[in-house]
Design an enzyme around this catalytic site. Structure first.
Site, mmCIF file in Angstrom:
data_model
loop_
_atom_site.group_PDB
_atom_site.id
_atom_site.type_symbol
_atom_site.label_atom_id
_atom_site.label_comp_id
_atom_site.label_asym_id
_atom_site.label_seq_id
_atom_site.Cartn_x
_atom_site.Cartn_y
_atom_site.Cartn_z
ATOM 1 N N CYS A 55 -11.822 6.552 -7.482
ATOM 2 C CA CYS A 55 -10.951 5.883 -6.518
ATOM 3 C C CYS A 55 -11.250 5.989 -4.987
ATOM 4 C CB CYS A 55 -9.586 6.198 -6.934
ATOM 5 S SG CYS A 55 -8.983 6.164 -8.551
ATOM 6 N N GLU A 193 -17.391 -15.191 -4.934
ATOM 7 C CA GLU A 193 -16.329 -14.998 -6.029
ATOM 8 C C GLU A 193 -16.561 -16.276 -6.893
ATOM 9 O OE1 GLU A 193 -14.109 -12.739 -7.964
ATOM 10 O OE2 GLU A 193 -14.269 -14.591 -8.934
ATOM 11 N N GLY A 258 -16.665 -6.481 -12.251
ATOM 12 C CA GLY A 258 -15.879 -6.063 -13.313
ATOM 13 C C GLY A 258 -16.543 -4.987 -14.125
HETATM 14 P P1 FAD Z 1 -14.442 7.803 -15.775
HETATM 15 O O1 FAD Z 1 -13.876 8.338 -14.862
HETATM 16 O O2 FAD Z 1 -15.371 6.732 -15.480
HETATM 17 O O3 FAD Z 1 -15.385 8.909 -16.497
HETATM 18 C C1 FAD Z 1 -16.381 8.902 -17.557
HETATM 19 C C2 FAD Z 1 -17.359 9.944 -17.477
HETATM 20 O O4 FAD Z 1 -18.119 9.844 -18.585
HETATM 21 C C3 FAD Z 1 -18.329 9.663 -16.342
HETATM 22 O O5 FAD Z 1 -18.599 10.880 -15.482
HETATM 23 C C4 FAD Z 1 -19.600 9.403 -17.028
HETATM 24 O O6 FAD Z 1 -20.688 9.972 -16.519
HETATM 25 C C5 FAD Z 1 -19.665 10.194 -18.772
HETATM 26 N N1 FAD Z 1 -20.089 9.692 -19.556
HETATM 27 C C6 FAD Z 1 -20.183 8.253 -20.057
HETATM 28 N N2 FAD Z 1 -20.911 8.324 -21.234
HETATM 29 C C7 FAD Z 1 -21.522 9.678 -21.482
HETATM 30 C C8 FAD Z 1 -22.354 10.218 -22.397
HETATM 31 N N3 FAD Z 1 -22.814 9.472 -23.448
HETATM 32 N N4 FAD Z 1 -22.499 11.612 -22.386
HETATM 33 C C9 FAD Z 1 -22.054 12.271 -21.447
HETATM 34 N N5 FAD Z 1 -21.002 11.843 -20.468
HETATM 35 C C10 FAD Z 1 -20.991 10.616 -20.630
HETATM 36 N N6 FAD Z 1 -8.255 3.161 -10.584
HETATM 37 C C11 FAD Z 1 -7.036 3.213 -9.950
HETATM 38 O O7 FAD Z 1 -6.030 3.309 -10.888
HETATM 39 N N7 FAD Z 1 -6.954 3.049 -8.625
HETATM 40 C C12 FAD Z 1 -7.926 2.866 -7.924
HETATM 41 O O8 FAD Z 1 -7.658 2.758 -6.606
HETATM 42 C C13 FAD Z 1 -9.280 3.060 -8.432
HETATM 43 N N8 FAD Z 1 -10.294 2.786 -7.606
HETATM 44 C C14 FAD Z 1 -11.520 2.816 -8.126
HETATM 45 C C15 FAD Z 1 -12.775 2.559 -7.262
HETATM 46 C C16 FAD Z 1 -13.959 2.734 -7.878
HETATM 47 C C17 FAD Z 1 -15.076 2.674 -7.021
HETATM 48 C C18 FAD Z 1 -14.133 3.033 -9.078
HETATM 49 C C19 FAD Z 1 -15.488 3.005 -9.662
HETATM 50 C C20 FAD Z 1 -12.856 3.107 -9.913
HETATM 51 C C21 FAD Z 1 -11.777 3.112 -9.312
HETATM 52 N N9 FAD Z 1 -10.632 2.931 -10.171
HETATM 53 C C22 FAD Z 1 -9.472 3.205 -9.748
HETATM 54 C C23 FAD Z 1 -10.703 3.207 -11.708
HETATM 55 C C24 FAD Z 1 -10.872 4.772 -12.272
HETATM 56 O O9 FAD Z 1 -11.643 5.434 -11.605
HETATM 57 C C25 FAD Z 1 -11.061 4.688 -13.681
HETATM 58 O O10 FAD Z 1 -10.037 3.763 -14.290
HETATM 59 C C26 FAD Z 1 -10.965 6.093 -14.177
HETATM 60 O O11 FAD Z 1 -11.867 6.990 -13.549
HETATM 61 C C27 FAD Z 1 -11.345 5.756 -15.648
HETATM 62 O O12 FAD Z 1 -11.339 7.070 -16.284
HETATM 63 P P2 FAD Z 1 -12.222 7.558 -17.437
HETATM 64 O O13 FAD Z 1 -12.127 8.992 -17.684
HETATM 65 O O14 FAD Z 1 -12.030 6.468 -18.743
HETATM 66 O O15 FAD Z 1 -13.750 7.243 -17.178
#
Ligand code: FAD
Length: 563
Positions: A55, A193, A258
């Site tokens: 984030c 958009e 998205g």
């Molecule tokens: P992630 O945090 O994406 O982690 C997944 C991890 O899994 C990654 O590091 C990836 O490398 C790893 N991975 C994937 N496949 C494999 C594999 N096969 N083997 C090993 N590792 C793997 N949310 C908010 O609520 N507020 C915000 O302000 C906000 N801002 C954001 C800004 C940005 C630029 C981004 C990109 C996202 C933002 N989000 C925000 C969304 C939020 O970051 C995500 O919803 C959250 O991080 C999801 O968590 P997760 O654990 O599901 O996945």
């Protein structure tokens, strides 16, 4: 086989493997350790870091966060030393074999693969940014923002190429955060958009003030037009070509249209995938295989308002789901309640926040027994200097008054009001609960009747028949008389076509001029005087409805119309 050190003999220990070590995976691992010192916990991530602040990435691009290390919430060493959790970065999990209870991990540095057995597996692989398959999408200078290396590359590109212009494709919350940060670095920014509005999860009239604000801040909005291709000019510059043929010059392009759930491993392993494309899980975050859990952006879960399955890529749900999965693995009876889509974004001084369903979301879900009110109160008492309006829309079900959703735009105190309403939704609260909420008040913070109270009271008035409201979309079809009860000078500055002006201050002496048989649609500036007028008229035998939100909401609707 790798793992952390412990006094418990290895063979006796339950082995929990976690794929993905950021929001969902890291919170699951840490919670699990707090619950159970006896298990072995190993995290694999294909990236170079775990537990980093996705984030914060836009703010690193914008130089608001200047030190990359600030984005690292926890390191592999911290996981090892504090929690006895082993972390393997640059380690991609390429296969899951549920029958053998083993994963295959490829070391991205050495290229070697190995098998790792598990007793329980947690999939937290996040989401994949959508890259539309258009010509030029892979050109240098075209970026997505998903991890630290992405934002580092964008920073270097801006610095090395001395980029002065950028096109952000996609006007959702990551796109808008990039807009803010690129403007912060002095770039001229255009947003392309496909929808006719920014922030597609909002209703269009709520997005209108946001669009106006960005335009006033010098951001070029190109709405209602999709991305066709990205050309490269002879001098190396990029040109984003829209479906309409419009050409937008760009020193760099950010693609933020998205994300979709990362389900590659789950699909190959034969796990059930839901109708919305996320990994299907139960309330304990367990997948269709009883030894595998899944959390975060990769899963689909129930929406507490519509009851429908949905995917929601936000950090809060990912963290909470990680915790629930840990509790489930540890044998506790916790369950995930579902999501309601509470979100906020700040763009160039403006705050936009929402929770629950939008009006269009309710219609999409086939829910029609609802009403809505619009209000535009100051963020604190009007008599205290500096009050700034909050544009708030509240949706609630009829006749029980259950809160279905709220959206708000303004400069101050926006997220506070949405958070209060979000909490009420968690408890299946009604508009009566909002009316009765006892909230903080001192002149510089709120009002004796906080905007949240006022929204609840207005909705109560609608439910109990004290304030019949008219839908703004009725304006085009109604036979009713449009009655503007503002003062003549306000009316002269702008009014709804065909409206008749009879100010509230003269209504008591002149109301007999109005024909009793014709329905009245009453409006003022923001809805309050129209409410007083409608109450007076209703008690004198008129069929009077309030156009909720008044001329302010009317103009928002007008501005939201696609051109
Ligand atoms: P992630 O945090 O994406 O982690 C997944 C991890 O899994 C990654 O590091 C990836 O490398 C790893 N991975 C994937 N496949 C494999 C594999 N096969 N083997 C090993 N590792 C793997 N949310 C908010 O609520 N507020 C915000 O302000 C906000 N801002 C954001 C800004 C940005 C630029 C981004 C990109 C996202 C933002 N989000 C925000 C969304 C939020 O970051 C995500 O919803 C959250 O991080 C999801 O968590 P997760 O654990 O599901 O996945």
């Amino acid at each position: 086989m790798t793992g952390g050190s412990s006094d418990t003999p290895l063979l006796a220990r339950r082995r929990i493997l976690i794929v993905g070590g950021v929001a969902g995976g890291a919170s699951c691992a840490a919670r699990l350790r707090r619950l159970d010192e006896s298990v072995e916990i190993v995290i694999f991530d294909r990236g170079p870091y775990v537990a980093f602040a996705n984030c914060g990435l836009p703010y690193y691009v914008g130089n608001v966060i200047t030190d990359e290390k600030a984005l690292l919430i926890a390191t592999a060493a911290m996981f090892r030393d504090r929690f006895n959790i082993a972390v393997h970065t640059d380690s991609e999990v390429i296969a899951v074999d549920p029958s053998a209870r083993a994963i295959t991990v490829r070391d991205l540095v050495t290229g070697y693969s190995r098998q790792e057995p598990y007793d329980a597996l947690v999939l937290a692989p996040g989401a994949v940014p959508v890259r539309p398959p258009v010509p030029g999408i892979d050109r240098p200078g075209v970026f997505v923002v998903r991890n630290i290396p992405d934002s580092r590359h964008i920073r270097s590109w801006i610095a090395e190429r001395r980029a002065t212009t950028a096109v952000v494709v996609g006007g959702g919350f990551i796109g808008l955060e990039m807009v803010e940060n690129l403007r912060h670095r002095g770039l001229s920014v255009t947003v392309l958009e496909k929808l006719p509005q920014l922030m597609g999860q909002l209703d269009p009239e709520v997005a209108a003030p946001l669009q106006e604000h960005l335009t006033a801040k010098g951001v070029h909005l190109h709405l209602g037009d999709g991305l066709a291709c990205i050309d490269q000019d002879e001098d190396g510059g990029l040109t984003v070509v829209a479906e309409s043929g419009t050409r937008l010059a760009a020193g760099l392009v950010i693609v933020a249209i998205g994300v979709r759930p990362e389900t590659t491993l789950a699909t190959r392993a034969g796990l059930a995938i839901g109708a919305r494309g996320g990994i299907a899980v139960d309330a304990q975050m367990r997948t269709s295989d009883s030894s595998i859990w899944a959390v975060g952006d990769a899963v689909e879960v129930a929406d507490v308002v519509t009851g429908q399955e949905t995917v929601l890529p936000l950090a809060g749900p990912a963290n909470r789901q990680g915790r629930v999965a840990a509790e489930s693995i540890a044998g506790r009876p916790t369950h995930f309640r579902g999501i309601q889509g509470t979100a906020v974004v700040g763009v160039l001084g403006l705050t936009v926040a929402s929770t629950g369903a939008s009006e269009k979301g309710l219609r999409r879900a086939g829910i029609t027994a609802f009403e809505k009110v619009y209000l535009h109160p100051g963020h604190h008492a009007g008599y205290y200097p500096g009050a700034r309006p909050i544009h708030l829309k509240l949706l609630f079900s009829v006749p029980d008054g259950r809160i279905l959703g709220a959206q708000a735009v303004g400069f101050e105190g926006v997220e506070k009001r949405i958070d209060v309403i979000a909490t009420a939704i968690q408890f299946q609260g009604t508009v009566h609960d909002l009316a009765e909420s006892e909230l903080c008040y001192a002149p510089q913070f709120g009002a004796a009747k906080d905007p949240v109270n006022v929204a609840g009271m207005m909705a109560q008035n609608v439910l109990n028949g004290d304030m019949a409201v008219a839908d703004w979309r009725m304006l085009e079809s109604t036979e009713g008389l449009l009655l503007d009860v503002r003062e003549p000078d306000e009316f002269a500055r702008g009014h709804i076509p065909d409206a008749v002006n009879l100010p509230l201050s003269q209504l008591r002496s002149r109301y007999t001029e109005l024909a009793r048989e014709r329905a009245l649609l009453v409006y003022c500036g923001v809805g309050q005087r129209a409410y007083f007028a409608a109450r007076f008229l209703a008690q004198h035998g008129y069929r009077a409805r309030n156009l909720s939100g008044g001329y302010t909401t009317y103009t928002a609707f007008q501005r939201a119309r696609p051109v």
